[in-house]
Write a protein that holds these residues in place. Structure first.
Motif, PDB file in Angstrom:
ATOM      1  N   LEU A 128      -1.180  -8.450   1.927  1.00 26.80           N
ATOM      2  CA  LEU A 128      -2.139  -7.761   1.073  1.00 26.80           C
ATOM      3  C   LEU A 128      -3.249  -7.174   1.924  1.00 26.80           C
ATOM      4  CD1 LEU A 128      -3.372  -7.115  -1.737  1.00 26.80           C
ATOM      5  CD2 LEU A 128      -4.535  -9.295  -1.530  1.00 26.80           C
ATOM      6  N   ALA A 129      -3.586  -5.940   1.644  1.00 29.81           N
ATOM      7  CA  ALA A 129      -4.731  -5.293   2.294  1.00 29.81           C
ATOM      8  C   ALA A 129      -5.607  -4.722   1.190  1.00 29.81           C
ATOM      9  CB  ALA A 129      -4.273  -4.178   3.231  1.00 29.81           C
ATOM     10  N   VAL A 130      -6.891  -5.009   1.255  1.00 32.76           N
ATOM     11  CA  VAL A 130      -7.831  -4.526   0.251  1.00 32.76           C
ATOM     12  C   VAL A 130      -8.871  -3.656   0.942  1.00 32.76           C
ATOM     13  CG1 VAL A 130      -9.519  -5.183  -1.490  1.00 32.76           C
ATOM     14  CG2 VAL A 130      -7.459  -6.550  -1.174  1.00 32.76           C
ATOM     15  N   GLN A 131      -9.112  -2.486   0.332  1.00 37.11           N
ATOM     16  CA  GLN A 131     -10.056  -1.532   0.899  1.00 37.11           C
ATOM     17  C   GLN A 131     -11.130  -1.185  -0.110  1.00 37.11           C
ATOM     18  OE1 GLN A 131      -7.618   1.835   2.041  1.00 37.11           O
ATOM     19  NE2 GLN A 131      -7.412   1.014   4.107  1.00 37.11           N
ATOM     20  N   ALA A 132     -12.301  -0.896   0.416  1.00 38.70           N
ATOM     21  CA  ALA A 132     -13.416  -0.394  -0.380  1.00 38.70           C
ATOM     22  C   ALA A 132     -13.953   0.834   0.339  1.00 38.70           C
ATOM     23  CB  ALA A 132     -14.505  -1.452  -0.521  1.00 38.70           C
ATOM     24  N   MET A 133     -13.989   1.948  -0.360  1.00 40.71           N
ATOM     25  CA  MET A 133     -14.516   3.193   0.196  1.00 40.71           C
ATOM     26  C   MET A 133     -13.857   3.534   1.533  1.00 40.71           C
ATOM     27  SD  MET A 133     -18.411   2.524  -1.137  1.00 40.71           S
ATOM     28  CE  MET A 133     -19.174   3.617  -0.022  1.00 40.71           C
ATOM     29  N   GLY A 134     -12.524   3.353   1.585  1.00 38.86           N
ATOM     30  CA  GLY A 134     -11.765   3.717   2.769  1.00 38.86           C
ATOM     31  C   GLY A 134     -11.831   2.729   3.917  1.00 38.86           C
ATOM     32  N   ARG A 135     -12.545   1.636   3.742  1.00 35.84           N
ATOM     33  CA  ARG A 135     -12.681   0.628   4.806  1.00 35.84           C
ATOM     34  C   ARG A 135     -11.940  -0.638   4.393  1.00 35.84           C
ATOM     35  NH1 ARG A 135     -18.915   0.100   5.123  1.00 35.84           N
ATOM     36  NH2 ARG A 135     -18.300  -1.791   6.217  1.00 35.84           N
ATOM     37  N   THR A 136     -11.135  -1.172   5.296  1.00 32.11           N
ATOM     38  CA  THR A 136     -10.409  -2.402   5.000  1.00 32.11           C
ATOM     39  C   THR A 136     -11.368  -3.577   5.038  1.00 32.11           C
ATOM     40  OG1 THR A 136      -8.355  -1.510   5.897  1.00 32.11           O
ATOM     41  CG2 THR A 136      -8.502  -3.908   5.691  1.00 32.11           C
ATOM     42  N   GLY A 137     -11.413  -4.302   3.928  1.00 36.46           N
ATOM     43  CA  GLY A 137     -12.279  -5.474   3.841  1.00 36.46           C
ATOM     44  C   GLY A 137     -11.554  -6.734   4.252  1.00 36.46           C
ATOM     45  N   VAL A 138     -10.297  -6.816   3.856  1.00 33.12           N
ATOM     46  CA  VAL A 138      -9.528  -8.007   4.195  1.00 33.12           C
ATOM     47  C   VAL A 138      -8.039  -7.681   4.185  1.00 33.12           C
ATOM     48  CG1 VAL A 138      -9.351  -8.881   1.827  1.00 33.12           C
ATOM     49  CG2 VAL A 138      -9.280 -10.489   3.727  1.00 33.12           C
ATOM     50  N   SER A 139      -7.327  -8.310   5.114  1.00 31.23           N
ATOM     51  CA  SER A 139      -5.866  -8.267   5.163  1.00 31.23           C
ATOM     52  C   SER A 139      -5.386  -9.706   5.174  1.00 31.23           C
ATOM     53  CB  SER A 139      -5.376  -7.573   6.436  1.00 31.23           C
ATOM     54  OG  SER A 139      -5.750  -6.227   6.440  1.00 31.23           O
ATOM     55  N   LEU A 140      -4.437 -10.003   4.289  1.00 32.31           N
ATOM     56  CA  LEU A 140      -3.898 -11.352   4.183  1.00 32.31           C
ATOM     57  C   LEU A 140      -2.394 -11.333   4.417  1.00 32.31           C
ATOM     58  CD1 LEU A 140      -5.519 -12.461   0.807  1.00 32.31           C
ATOM     59  CD2 LEU A 140      -6.335 -13.008   3.096  1.00 32.31           C
ATOM     60  N   GLN A 141      -1.889 -12.399   5.011  1.00 30.12           N
ATOM     61  CA  GLN A 141      -0.445 -12.598   5.111  1.00 30.12           C
ATOM     62  C   GLN A 141      -0.165 -14.071   4.883  1.00 30.12           C
ATOM     63  OE1 GLN A 141       1.841 -10.543   8.057  1.00 30.12           O
ATOM     64  NE2 GLN A 141       3.304 -12.213   8.213  1.00 30.12           N
ATOM     65  N   TRP A 142       0.752 -14.353   3.948  1.00 31.31           N
ATOM     66  CA  TRP A 142       1.148 -15.712   3.608  1.00 31.31           C
ATOM     67  C   TRP A 142       2.653 -15.819   3.812  1.00 31.31           C
ATOM     68  CZ3 TRP A 142       0.153 -20.571   2.878  1.00 31.31           C
ATOM     69  CH2 TRP A 142       0.946 -21.375   2.061  1.00 31.31           C
ATOM     70  N   ASP A 143       3.091 -16.727   4.668  1.00 35.98           N
ATOM     71  CA  ASP A 143       4.519 -16.877   4.951  1.00 35.98           C
ATOM     72  C   ASP A 143       5.123 -18.107   4.276  1.00 35.98           C
ATOM     73  OD1 ASP A 143       3.646 -19.038   6.452  1.00 35.98           O
ATOM     74  OD2 ASP A 143       4.220 -18.168   8.380  1.00 35.98           O
ATOM     75  N   GLY A 144       4.390 -18.733   3.397  1.00 34.98           N
ATOM     76  CA  GLY A 144       4.850 -19.938   2.736  1.00 34.98           C
ATOM     77  C   GLY A 144       4.334 -21.201   3.395  1.00 34.98           C
ATOM     78  N   THR A 145       3.792 -21.047   4.605  1.00 37.61           N
ATOM     79  CA  THR A 145       3.231 -22.174   5.342  1.00 37.61           C
ATOM     80  C   THR A 145       1.811 -21.892   5.803  1.00 37.61           C
ATOM     81  OG1 THR A 145       5.433 -22.740   6.163  1.00 37.61           O
ATOM     82  CG2 THR A 145       3.566 -23.692   7.336  1.00 37.61           C
ATOM     83  N   THR A 146       1.606 -20.690   6.365  1.00 37.53           N
ATOM     84  CA  THR A 146       0.328 -20.334   6.967  1.00 37.53           C
ATOM     85  C   THR A 146      -0.259 -19.096   6.299  1.00 37.53           C
ATOM     86  OG1 THR A 146       1.098 -21.201   9.088  1.00 37.53           O
ATOM     87  CG2 THR A 146      -0.812 -19.739   9.143  1.00 37.53           C
ATOM     88  N   LEU A 147      -1.539 -19.171   5.980  1.00 37.62           N
ATOM     89  CA  LEU A 147      -2.265 -18.010   5.465  1.00 37.62           C
ATOM     90  C   LEU A 147      -3.077 -17.423   6.607  1.00 37.62           C
ATOM     91  CD1 LEU A 147      -3.163 -16.170   3.124  1.00 37.62           C
ATOM     92  CD2 LEU A 147      -4.992 -17.822   2.661  1.00 37.62           C
ATOM     93  N   SER A 148      -2.737 -16.188   7.008  1.00 39.42           N
ATOM     94  CA  SER A 148      -3.482 -15.474   8.049  1.00 39.42           C
ATOM     95  C   SER A 148      -4.388 -14.474   7.361  1.00 39.42           C
ATOM     96  CB  SER A 148      -2.524 -14.723   8.987  1.00 39.42           C
ATOM     97  OG  SER A 148      -1.612 -15.621   9.563  1.00 39.42           O
ATOM     98  N   GLU A 149      -5.601 -14.360   7.872  1.00 39.35           N
ATOM     99  CA  GLU A 149      -6.600 -13.500   7.232  1.00 39.35           C
ATOM    100  C   GLU A 149      -7.399 -12.767   8.300  1.00 39.35           C
ATOM    101  OE1 GLU A 149     -10.310 -14.098   4.101  1.00 39.35           O
ATOM    102  OE2 GLU A 149      -9.178 -15.830   4.765  1.00 39.35           O
TER     103      GLU A 149
END
Length: 182
Positions: free
Chosen positions: A72-93
């Protein structure tokens, strides 16, 4: 799916910026469902509208889910605020410096999974005392008979989430031409 995530992030952003109680009335359970438990691949571009009190914010989100990961990548006004990746074990942010600390990747992932994953998968992850109730297009996460988190399906491309524990509303819309939300 992306909209849902983006909306969730926006909600968290607004919550961080608004005056709020020192602690929520209840702490929602963490789901941490396997990506494969969704049962399908998803790639969505979404518009998220977050309401916290009188504050309203709009965000854009990109959501991808396959058997191996939720991204998941979330943007506000063209700027990325957060990118998440969940593989079932580890949440990377990965977070932008301007993103408020109250925007927590764990809560975003839980709201997305509560809203999109099959009811049986959500129920299996709930701790004692919590229940998932579904009726038509409405889903509720309850404790002691009180619905703390709800999701309503407005149509094939729009969901509304109300997080009563943290005090925000989120509307998730798939963009024109986008696939239906699972």
């Amino acid at each position: 799916m992306h909209r849902l995530i983006a909306c969730l992030l926006m909600g968290l952003l607004l919550a961080a910026c608004a005056t709020r109680p020192a602690s929520p009335a209840v702490v929602l359970p963490s789901l941490r469902l396997a990506p494969a438990a969704l049962g399908q691949q998803v790639a969505l571009q979404q518009r998220l509208v977050f309401r916290f009190g009188e504050h309203v914010r709009e965000l854009d989100a990109l959501l991808e889910v396959d058997a191996d990961a939720v991204r998941l990548a979330v943007q506000a006004m063209g700027r990325t605020g957060v990118s998440l990746q969940w593989d079932g074990t580890t949440l990377s942010e990965e977070r932008a410096a301007w993103l408020p600390a109250a925007v927590r990747g764990e809560r975003v992932l839980d709201d997305v999974q509560f809203s999109l994953w099959p009811a049986d998968a959500v129920r299996a992850a709930l701790p004692v005392g919590w229940e998932l109730v579904e009726s038509g297009d409405k889903r509720e996460l309850r404790k002691d008979g009180h619905a703390w988190l709800t999701r309503d399906r407005v149509d094939a491309t729009t969901l509304r989430v109300h997080n009563k524990a943290d005090g925000y509303h989120l509307t998730i819309e798939s963009m024109a031409g986008g696939a239906p939300i699972p």
